[in-house]
Design a protein around this motif. Structure first.
Motif, PDB file in Angstrom:
ATOM      1  N   GLY A   1       0.809  -1.214   0.000  1.00  0.00           N
ATOM      2  CA  GLY A   1       0.000   0.000   0.000  1.00  0.00           C
ATOM      3  C   GLY A   1       0.844   1.267   0.000  1.00  0.00           C
ATOM      4  N   GLY A   2       0.149   2.357  -0.319  1.00  0.00           N
ATOM      5  CA  GLY A   2       0.834   3.616  -0.553  1.00  0.00           C
ATOM      6  C   GLY A   2       1.503   4.214   0.683  1.00  0.00           C
TER       7      GLY A   2
ATOM      8  N   GLU B   1       4.717   2.591   1.573  1.00  0.00           N
ATOM      9  CA  GLU B   1       5.617   2.917   0.477  1.00  0.00           C
ATOM     10  C   GLU B   1       6.346   4.250   0.712  1.00  0.00           C
ATOM     11  OE1 GLU B   1       5.964   0.989  -2.149  1.00  0.00           O
ATOM     12  OE2 GLU B   1       7.235   2.385  -3.252  1.00  0.00           O
TER      13      GLU B   1
ATOM     14  N   LYS C   1      11.622   1.069  -6.423  1.00  0.00           N
ATOM     15  CA  LYS C   1      10.359   1.152  -7.157  1.00  0.00           C
ATOM     16  C   LYS C   1      10.442   2.105  -8.347  1.00  0.00           C
ATOM     17  CE  LYS C   1       6.915  -0.235  -5.977  1.00  0.00           C
ATOM     18  NZ  LYS C   1       5.982   0.187  -4.939  1.00  0.00           N
TER      19      LYS C   1
ATOM     20  N   ARG D   1      -3.096  -3.359  -5.066  1.00  0.00           N
ATOM     21  CA  ARG D   1      -3.525  -4.345  -4.075  1.00  0.00           C
ATOM     22  C   ARG D   1      -4.795  -5.020  -4.573  1.00  0.00           C
ATOM     23  NH1 ARG D   1      -5.851  -2.311  -0.212  1.00  0.00           N
ATOM     24  NH2 ARG D   1      -5.917  -0.188  -0.979  1.00  0.00           N
TER      25      ARG D   1
ATOM     26  N   LYS E   1     -10.189  -1.281  -6.674  1.00  0.00           N
ATOM     27  CA  LYS E   1      -9.228  -1.174  -7.788  1.00  0.00           C
ATOM     28  C   LYS E   1      -9.828  -1.767  -9.071  1.00  0.00           C
ATOM     29  CE  LYS E   1      -6.134   0.314  -4.792  1.00  0.00           C
ATOM     30  NZ  LYS E   1      -5.741   1.715  -4.709  1.00  0.00           N
TER      31      LYS E   1
ATOM     32  N   GLY F   1      -0.408  -7.839  -8.368  1.00  0.00           N
ATOM     33  CA  GLY F   1      -0.601  -7.347  -6.999  1.00  0.00           C
ATOM     34  C   GLY F   1       0.257  -8.162  -6.059  1.00  0.00           C
ATOM     35  N   PRO F   2       0.224  -7.812  -4.774  1.00  0.00           N
ATOM     36  CA  PRO F   2       1.074  -8.525  -3.819  1.00  0.00           C
ATOM     37  C   PRO F   2       0.549  -9.928  -3.525  1.00  0.00           C
ATOM     38  CG  PRO F   2      -0.292  -6.899  -2.698  1.00  0.00           C
ATOM     39  CD  PRO F   2      -0.589  -6.759  -4.165  1.00  0.00           C
TER      40      PRO F   2
ATOM     41  N   ASN G   1      10.353  -6.863  -4.384  1.00  0.00           N
ATOM     42  CA  ASN G   1       8.984  -6.648  -4.880  1.00  0.00           C
ATOM     43  C   ASN G   1       8.907  -5.310  -5.617  1.00  0.00           C
ATOM     44  OD1 ASN G   1       6.210  -5.178  -4.170  1.00  0.00           O
ATOM     45  ND2 ASN G   1       5.783  -7.356  -4.369  1.00  0.00           N
TER      46      ASN G   1
ATOM     47  N   VAL H   1       7.842  -4.375  -9.532  1.00  0.00           N
ATOM     48  CA  VAL H   1       6.821  -3.397  -9.929  1.00  0.00           C
ATOM     49  C   VAL H   1       7.443  -2.368 -10.875  1.00  0.00           C
ATOM     50  CG1 VAL H   1       5.314  -1.553  -9.080  1.00  0.00           C
ATOM     51  CG2 VAL H   1       5.452  -3.713  -7.829  1.00  0.00           C
TER      52      VAL H   1
ATOM     53  N   GLY I   1      -3.631   7.593  -5.357  1.00  0.00           N
ATOM     54  CA  GLY I   1      -3.254   6.792  -6.529  1.00  0.00           C
ATOM     55  C   GLY I   1      -1.777   6.911  -6.857  1.00  0.00           C
ATOM     56  N   LEU I   2      -0.939   6.397  -5.945  1.00  0.00           N
ATOM     57  CA  LEU I   2       0.514   6.489  -6.178  1.00  0.00           C
ATOM     58  C   LEU I   2       0.961   5.688  -7.389  1.00  0.00           C
ATOM     59  CD1 LEU I   2       2.174   6.342  -2.657  1.00  0.00           C
ATOM     60  CD2 LEU I   2       2.414   8.149  -4.368  1.00  0.00           C
ATOM     61  N   THR I   3       0.228   4.613  -7.719  1.00  0.00           N
ATOM     62  CA  THR I   3       0.642   3.827  -8.885  1.00  0.00           C
ATOM     63  C   THR I   3       0.587   4.691 -10.154  1.00  0.00           C
ATOM     64  OG1 THR I   3      -1.611   3.047  -9.067  1.00  0.00           O
ATOM     65  CG2 THR I   3      -0.044   1.561  -8.023  1.00  0.00           C
TER      66      THR I   3
ATOM     67  N   GLU J   1       3.739   6.803 -10.114  1.00  0.00           N
ATOM     68  CA  GLU J   1       4.897   5.960 -10.440  1.00  0.00           C
ATOM     69  C   GLU J   1       4.999   5.725 -11.945  1.00  0.00           C
ATOM     70  OE1 GLU J   1       4.387   3.599  -6.187  1.00  0.00           O
ATOM     71  OE2 GLU J   1       3.898   2.563  -8.062  1.00  0.00           O
TER      72      GLU J   1
HETATM   73  N1  UDP Z   1       2.378  -1.981  -4.691  1.00  0.00           N
HETATM   74  C1  UDP Z   1       3.502  -2.769  -4.545  1.00  0.00           C
HETATM   75  N2  UDP Z   1       3.444  -4.097  -4.845  1.00  0.00           N
HETATM   76  C2  UDP Z   1       2.313  -4.653  -5.305  1.00  0.00           C
HETATM   77  C3  UDP Z   1       1.135  -3.841  -5.482  1.00  0.00           C
HETATM   78  C4  UDP Z   1       1.202  -2.496  -5.142  1.00  0.00           C
HETATM   79  O1  UDP Z   1       4.560  -2.279  -4.148  1.00  0.00           O
HETATM   80  O2  UDP Z   1       2.310  -5.862  -5.577  1.00  0.00           O
HETATM   81  C5  UDP Z   1       2.501  -0.549  -4.371  1.00  0.00           C
HETATM   82  C6  UDP Z   1       2.324   0.366  -5.577  1.00  0.00           C
HETATM   83  O3  UDP Z   1       3.489   0.369  -6.379  1.00  0.00           O
HETATM   84  C7  UDP Z   1       2.046   1.689  -4.878  1.00  0.00           C
HETATM   85  C8  UDP Z   1       1.265   1.250  -3.644  1.00  0.00           C
HETATM   86  O4  UDP Z   1       1.508  -0.143  -3.466  1.00  0.00           O
HETATM   87  O5  UDP Z   1       3.255   2.297  -4.476  1.00  0.00           O
HETATM   88  C9  UDP Z   1      -0.216   1.482  -3.831  1.00  0.00           C
HETATM   89  O6  UDP Z   1      -0.498   2.819  -3.593  1.00  0.00           O
HETATM   90  P1  UDP Z   1      -1.794   3.522  -4.175  1.00  0.00           P
HETATM   91  O7  UDP Z   1      -1.791   4.942  -3.668  1.00  0.00           O
HETATM   92  O8  UDP Z   1      -1.834   3.364  -5.668  1.00  0.00           O
HETATM   93  O9  UDP Z   1      -3.014   2.710  -3.595  1.00  0.00           O
HETATM   94  P2  UDP Z   1      -3.365   2.134  -2.122  1.00  0.00           P
HETATM   95  O10 UDP Z   1      -2.851   0.723  -2.117  1.00  0.00           O
HETATM   96  O11 UDP Z   1      -2.676   3.020  -1.122  1.00  0.00           O
HETATM   97  O12 UDP Z   1      -4.851   2.186  -2.093  1.00  0.00           O
END
Ligand code: UDP
Length: 487
Positions: free
Chosen positions: A68-69, A72, A233, A298, A303, A327-328, A374, A378, A398-400, A403
């Protein structure tokens, strides 16, 4: 030294927060990506803040060390601040499964989603406060008067009244929200949180639209999130290294030039991707040069992975283009109890696809044993993608999206939450006006696949936007200004 978690000896009957050790990260790196005058201004602001904070600790408290963000952002925020001379530390509260069910419910309701449909009544409050109480015992022993405690998200809000008597400065930072504060689910969640967040000295939101009435009694700061351009990342990766990393994980077949699957770890030491991903697909992995449409998120219903798959299925002739939903691995994100069920639903929907479509869709669970490995996976996926999608139904920030924009990718994303603060439609990405419409996604994807020069231009503008506005050094300076107002 690497980021490590240190688990104290268990205390009978009590949950104790765990400290995540964060090594310093060199601020000087930002000279590579900022203009000299801008860089010097930032450095001076951070030096001044560190001077003001001498002898005081800034404690960041959240509920998970990975996934999650928020998790991160924490390592870079704290790492660079430490290099700038501030004593900043990271504590992760511990909870029971029941606690995380309640906090996930609050999270969903703050997004105007009913989630599991459960209550937020006296029983939930008692459960929530019990876990907060346990965690507060250890924190109270560490926090000194005039320290600053930054509590992140609903999972830690209940600590605010409990830490008041320590005479520390208490800041609550909320990373999520929804524009319609009158929605009954949103209002209910804020009613639950109000007694706690009212006790804060200041609050921070990512967007002004998310600020509820209960926070208006103390200063409210709006600070948008940001990314670290040097983290595993987001760091530069050559196309050959990205392909090698994806080949090692099993997402694509090996590339012709036999590069090693390497990246730089947070401390600058060499890292190598060793683990494979769990991948659901039919037949062989795509060739290294197959165009990939990618969403990394996630496993959360908001999503809308199902919607991405539905949009992709309507795309028409695709010349071998594949969809990768990544996703993770679901055992990896402790505060996200819905992950396994969401992934199972997606798997069922994948099995029900027509064979030809299913052949072009991969569902990828990335190993999370080593967070930096991981992150490198990504990074490689986002860099290698022909188009990055973020078809969220609701989104805090929406950090993705940030990124992928930093990596110069054309992004197709829903016009929801913080995504609209990041993308100007048609200038540095494509916004989907109706996030629930698969046909709109299909047509946006078609438009970019058919016009690669336009896709490149969007990607170039996206990179510049992130460089000038969304790098972490900007956030460090805004955080420093906020800390300066607390006295
Ligand atoms: N992320 C990750 N590995 C994964 C899936 C997601 O590191 O398998 C990271 C993604 O790169 C981002 C964060 O989790 O940095 C998700 O942040 P976002 O603000 O998009 O959504 P949130 O999960 O906080 O709702």
């Amino acid at each position: 030294m690497e980021t490590t978690t240190r688990t104290p000896a268990p205390v009978p009957g009590g949950l104790r927060p765990v400290e995540v050790r964060v090594p310093g990260r060199p601020l000087a790196r930002f000279a590579e990506v900022l203009e000299p005058a801008g860089f010097e201004r930032c450095r001076a602001a951070l030096r001044e803040a560190a001077e003001q904070l001498r002898g005081r600790v800034v404690w960041h408290v959240n509920s998970t060390a990975r996934g999650g963000g928020v998790a991160e952002m924490m390592g870079p925020l704290i790492g660079y601040a430490r290099d700038g001379g501030a004593d900043m530390r990271w504590m992760v509260v511990q909870g029971t499964p029941g606690f995380f069910t309640v906090t996930k419910r609050i999270h969903n309701m703050l997004h105007a989603d009913s989630g599991d449909g459960g209550e937020l009544g006296p029983a939930e409050r008692a459960l929530y406060e019990g876990v907060m109480w346990d965690n507060a015992v250890e924190l109270s022993a560490l926090v000194r008067p005039r320290d600053v405690v930054v509590l992140h998200d609903p999972q830690t809000a209940g600590l605010i009244p409990l830490l008041r008597r320590r005479r520390a400065r208490l800041v609550w930072r909320c990373h999520i929200g929804y524009e319609d504060l009158r929605d009954p689910r949103v209002a209910r969640a804020w009613d639950f949180l109000a007694p706690y967040v009212r006790a804060a000295d200041a609050t921070v939101f990512s967007r002004a639209a998310y600020v509820p009435d209960c926070c208006s009694g103390a200063p409210v700061h709006i600070i948008a999130p940001s990314i670290d351009p040097f983290s595993p990342k987001n760091q530069e990766l050559s196309p050959a290294a990205a392909q090698a990393i994806l080949a090692r994980t099993g997402i694509v077949e090996g590339a012709p030039d036999d590069a090693p699957p390497v990246y730089l770890r947070e401390d600058g030491a060499p890292g190598r991707v060793d683990r494979g991903a769990d991948i659901l697909h039919v037949g062989r992995a795509p060739r290294w040069d197959t165009p990939l449409i990618v969403q990394v998120s996630r496993w959360d219903r908001l999503k809308d992975h199902l919607g991405v798959m539905a949009g992709f299925a309507r795309l028409g002739p695709i010349n071998g283009t594949r969809l990768v939903l990544a996703g993770p691995a679901v055992t990896g994100v402790a505060d996200d109890p819905e992950g396994p069920a969401v992934l199972a639903e997606l798997t069922d929907a994948w099995r029900a696809l027509p064979h030809e479509t299913r052949h072009h869709v991969q569902i990828v669970s990335l190993p999370v044993v080593d967070a930096q490995e991981n992150a490198a996976m990504v990074n490689a996926l986002q860099r290698h993608a022909t188009i990055v999608v973020q078809k969220s139904l609701k989104e805090g920030f929406g950090l993705t999206v940030t990124e992928a924009m930093w990596k110069g990718r054309p992004v197709v994303a829903s016009a929801v939450g913080g995504i609209v603060d990041q993308i100007d439609d048609g200038r540095d990405g494509v916004l989907l006006g109706d996030p629930s419409d698969p046909a709109e996604l299909a047509s946006a994807l078609r438009g970019l696949l058919d016009a690669p020069e336009r896709a490149d231009a969007l990607g170039g503008a996206a990179h510049e936007r992130v460089r000038s506005r969304m790098l972490i050094i900007r956030q460090l300076v805004e955080d420093a200004r906020l800390l300066g107002t607390l006295g």
